[in-house]
Design an enzyme around this catalytic site. Structure first.
Site, PDB file in Angstrom:
ATOM      1  CE  LYS A 196      -4.477  -2.149  -0.004  1.00 25.36           C
ATOM      2  NZ  LYS A 196      -3.406  -3.867   0.649  1.00 25.36           N
ATOM      3  CG  HIS A 197      -0.950   4.902  -1.520  1.00 22.75           C
ATOM      4  ND1 HIS A 197      -2.070   3.987  -1.616  1.00 22.75           N
ATOM      5  CD2 HIS A 197      -1.181   5.784  -2.501  1.00 22.75           C
ATOM      6  CE1 HIS A 197      -2.790   4.610  -2.392  1.00 22.75           C
ATOM      7  NE2 HIS A 197      -1.592   5.408  -2.963  1.00 22.75           N
TER       8      HIS A 197
END
EC number: 2.6.1.50
Length: 399
Positions: A196-197
């Protein structure tokens, strides 16, 4: 002379394998984790509170609750919403299984709503036709980092007295109509898995502006136990705590929270880099006869978790599987996001059948995910495009 595919013994476009996603950890992140390891708190401690405050500040919500994963965030949200056996919850099938599994965890029934073919997000126009007297909530997934039309979903929810949980596992830092994702639904969940980010190793969070939902989330995160004297029966003994509901141990360790608190400071720069890479992909693929590019929600800002394309298979003399395998051999780490949830054997055993969301099913048959992460650079994107061109040329019906 036609270039020989690596799958047929030719030379791969890349020497090293390019993963579709991975974490980015720097020395500052490492030092924060080491600091915790040398300190007094390894489990829930000051960094959890710092991380929660940073999340709430980023998305503009009043409250944030850090937990052990995006899945546990979803579970906590369904528990806080009071969902139970006999209830129905609307959800998209174009998502990871956890978005629907959390409904089953509380004994409720997932009802799948079809998607928009151009974005992959839930089709708002098809929500109301799925609502019955049993419907209690909507779980709306912001697929790829592209925000759902949350204002329209909230309008429907208010009309029918439903709870809305936005699954923003892909979408921290995304915006809809100038408002950050995480500040509009009754509850919004985030994931901090390594692809994820930002990452906490494993981890998740729920944001809300509702004080009562926040209280419930805090309780179910930690065994259903409270020390809040306002709701305890025994208000006298200073050591006392009470279990007032059945909860779980979903507390995030300080080790993970310290990593998250460091990572979130870099979120904007991470999104900027992802945006640059995604824009380069789109510019280089625009007009490619073998590909259809997905669109973004009008008035939305896509935080670019994954870059998904649709293959125009009618122009190719092969299957999606052959394209996938050929790209892997070219050292391009493609993936597919996602298999429709009700395709899985477990859901088939529950009675779900193919055909209930035809747009999603056709969408699935054509999609493929290209590599996208902060460690990539312009040359990496160019190598992916070269590999695609090489494979498309080989399998073209015009070849």
């Amino acid at each position: 002379m036609e270039e020989k595919l690596a799958i047929n013994g030719g030379t791969p476009v890349r020497k090293e394998f390019l993963q579709y996603g991975r974490q980015y950890i720097d020395d500052e992140d490492i030092s924060k984790v080491v600091e915790v390891l040398k300190g007094d708190y390894l489990t829930t401690g000051p960094y959890v509170r710092e991380f929660e405050k940073a999340i709430a500040n980023k998305v503009g919500s009043k409250y944030a609750v850090a937990v052990t994963s995006g899945t546990s965030a979803l579970h906590c949200a369904t528990l806080a919403a009071g969902l139970e056996k006999g209830d129905e919850v609307l959800v998209t099938p174009m998502t990871f299984a956890a978005s629907a599994n959390c409904i089953l965890y509380v004994g409720a029934t997932p009802v799948f709503v079809d998607i928009e073919e151009n974005t992959g997000n839930i089709d708002v126009s098809k929500i109301e036709e799925k609502i019955t007297y049993k419907t209690k909530a909507i779980i709306a997934v912001s697929y790829r980092g592209n925000p759902v039309k949350i204002d329209k979903i909230m309008d429907i929810a208010k009309k029918h007295n439903l709870i809305v949980i936005e699954d923003a596992a892909h979408a921290i830092g995304a915006k809809y109509k100038d408002s950050y994702v995480g500040n509009n639904a009754n509850m919004t969940i985030f994931s901090f898995h390594p692809v994820k980010h930002i990452t906490t190793g494993e981890g998740g969070a729920i944001t809300t502006n509702d004080k009562e939902l926040y209280r419930k989330l805090i309780e179910v995160r930690s065994h259903g136990i409270t020390r809040n004297v306002d709701i305890m029966e025994n208000k006298d003994d200073p050591w006392y705590y009470e279990q007032i509901d059945l909860g779980y141990n979903y507390r995030m360790p300080d080790i993970n929270a310290a990593l998250g608190a460091s990572q979130i400071k870099k979120l904007d720069s991470f999104i900027e880099k992802r945006k640059e890479l995604a824009t380069l992909y789109s510019s280089m693929l625009k007009g490619n006869q073998y590909v259809t590019l997905l669109e973004d929600t009008e008035d939305g800002f896509n935080s670019e978790h994954i870059y998904v394309i649709k293959l125009n298979l009618e122009k190719l003399n092969c299957t999606r599987r052959e394209i996938f395998s050929a790209l892997i051999k070219e050292n391009i780490g493609v993936n597919v996001h996602y298999i429709p949830v009700y395709f899985h054997p477990y859901y088939r055993k529950l009675g779900y059948k193919r055909g209930i969301c035809p747009v999603c099913e056709e969408f699935y048959e054509r999609i493929i995910t290209l590599p996208l992460h902060v460690s990539m650079n312009r040359d990496d994107v160019i190598s992916v495009i070269k590999a695609l061109d090489k494979v498309f040329k080989y399998y073209s019906i015009e070849a």
